[in-house]
Design an enzyme around this catalytic site. Sequence first.
Site, short mmCIF file in Angstrom:
data_model
loop_
_atom_site.label_atom_id
_atom_site.label_comp_id
_atom_site.label_asym_id
_atom_site.label_seq_id
_atom_site.Cartn_x
_atom_site.Cartn_y
_atom_site.Cartn_z
N THR A 50 -5.89 -3.97 -4.14
CA THR A 50 -6.23 -2.59 -4.47
C THR A 50 -6.39 -2.52 -6.00
O THR A 50 -6.20 -3.51 -6.69
CB THR A 50 -5.12 -1.61 -4.03
OG1 THR A 50 -4.00 -1.71 -4.92
CG2 THR A 50 -4.67 -1.90 -2.60
N CYS A 51 -6.70 -1.32 -6.50
CA CYS A 51 -6.87 -1.22 -7.95
C CYS A 51 -5.56 -1.44 -8.70
O CYS A 51 -5.57 -1.80 -9.87
CB CYS A 51 -7.46 0.15 -8.31
SG CYS A 51 -6.48 1.54 -7.75
N HIS A 100 10.11 -5.39 0.48
CA HIS A 100 9.02 -5.06 -0.44
C HIS A 100 7.81 -4.53 0.33
O HIS A 100 7.21 -3.51 -0.06
CB HIS A 100 8.63 -6.30 -1.25
CG HIS A 100 7.50 -6.04 -2.21
ND1 HIS A 100 7.70 -5.53 -3.47
CD2 HIS A 100 6.15 -6.21 -2.07
CE1 HIS A 100 6.53 -5.39 -4.08
NE2 HIS A 100 5.58 -5.81 -3.26
N GLN A 117 -2.14 6.91 0.29
CA GLN A 117 -3.35 6.11 0.45
C GLN A 117 -3.06 4.62 0.65
O GLN A 117 -3.81 3.93 1.34
CB GLN A 117 -4.27 6.28 -0.77
CG GLN A 117 -4.92 7.64 -0.87
CD GLN A 117 -4.04 8.68 -1.54
OE1 GLN A 117 -2.93 8.36 -1.97
NE2 GLN A 117 -4.51 9.90 -1.60
#
Length: 442
Positions: A50-51, A100, A117
């Site tokens: 992801t970003c 995690h 998201q």
Amino acid sequence: MNEILLLGLSHKTACVELREKLACSKDDAVSLLERLKSEDCIDEAYVLSTCNRFEIVVVCESADLASGSVMSVISDYRNIPLSDFEGAFYSHTGDEAVKHIFRVGAGLDSLVLGEPQILGQIKDAYHLAVARKSSGMILNRLFHRAFQTAKRIRTETGIGGSAVSISYAAIELAKKIFGSLEGRRVLMIGAGEMAELAVAHLIRQKVGQVTVANRTLSRAVDLASRFGGKAASIEELPSLLVDADIILSSTGAPGFVIERDVAKSAMKKRGNKPAFFIDIAVPRDIDPEINRLTNAYVYDIDDLKGVIDENLESRGKEAVKGERIVDEASIKFRKWLNGLDIVPTIVALKNRLEDIADFELSRTLPGLKSLTENEQDALKRMTQGLVSKILHNPIQFLRKTSHKGNESLYIGIIRSLFNLDEDERLETESVDEDNSMSGRAS
């Protein structure tokens, strides 16, 4: 014994430049999965990009051996020297890796605490691993558990229930004033990104007409077309204010775009019906004196940040409850994983069949009152012998497969066939459920 290894970096450990270098498109992720699957020391693999995060999860026999292979594959595939990124990587094994994954899925490790998201992105990455056959029994179970844990945290805590962005905060404030926003007319002034995002959120609230006013009319036309609205020039503001219930402003003007007198005239013409002004420009677009007018409500960025800070504090308190749920889920997963070892499975299988035999005997013997005590004992010995004979082949099969490197697969089949994990009561949940939690940011 199978080990779970997680290697990755995030916004907490790596700058955006490094995250960009490792970021993967869907095609990149497919290629990485294929490379990881080809490594002899890796049994299952998953890639998330992801970003704000890049993570790889593998199931392996040796975490040390697999760790070296994973890092080499990354370096090789992205053509980046290991020294450029290994310092930013974190490594988790076993229970810490499981915790995690559960925390990330619930938004407990996100840049914005509790954002939903990331779960959609994890589901997409998991789907890809399943489609490429790089996810097996252990990762399948692990990620289904992650989805269920995230859903439980959403349900049982308030971690996702308050606004933590400028746009969300603006919508929350608008709701406090109007209640339902359905049908409310929106005026957007300027082409600011935050204002545009706020309008997008407002449209999800089923607002009515959206009008975009800008100094450059062509730009207003472009933006209005995205929302199915209409465009106007900024010179039309005095008349536009009369019809607008919600006004969002984000321009680069050096002074006020909406003066008090203009707003006062518009409020009078609209019969003093409530009007909500959201000023997200710096310097400000809207004269704060408008707030003194009857039923006119003006909020600037500082007001919205106050709401965000308050809500982040609230989310932090709810996160404590979320961490407890993660701990519980991790313990349950560890119990299941431990059961994949041969000895616990043999013991559980033996106990299950003996319990069934004892139960059936307890139902049968009271109806056979004519049997002597010796005959009842003989019947008990016979059932015990049947149990032993039924157990013989499955136990021998498990012991033989333990030397072939895929014992977890067969152990899982045995445990499923004989329902050896019934105490855990695994809830059935589709990985496609709750699409509202899917998105593109983490």
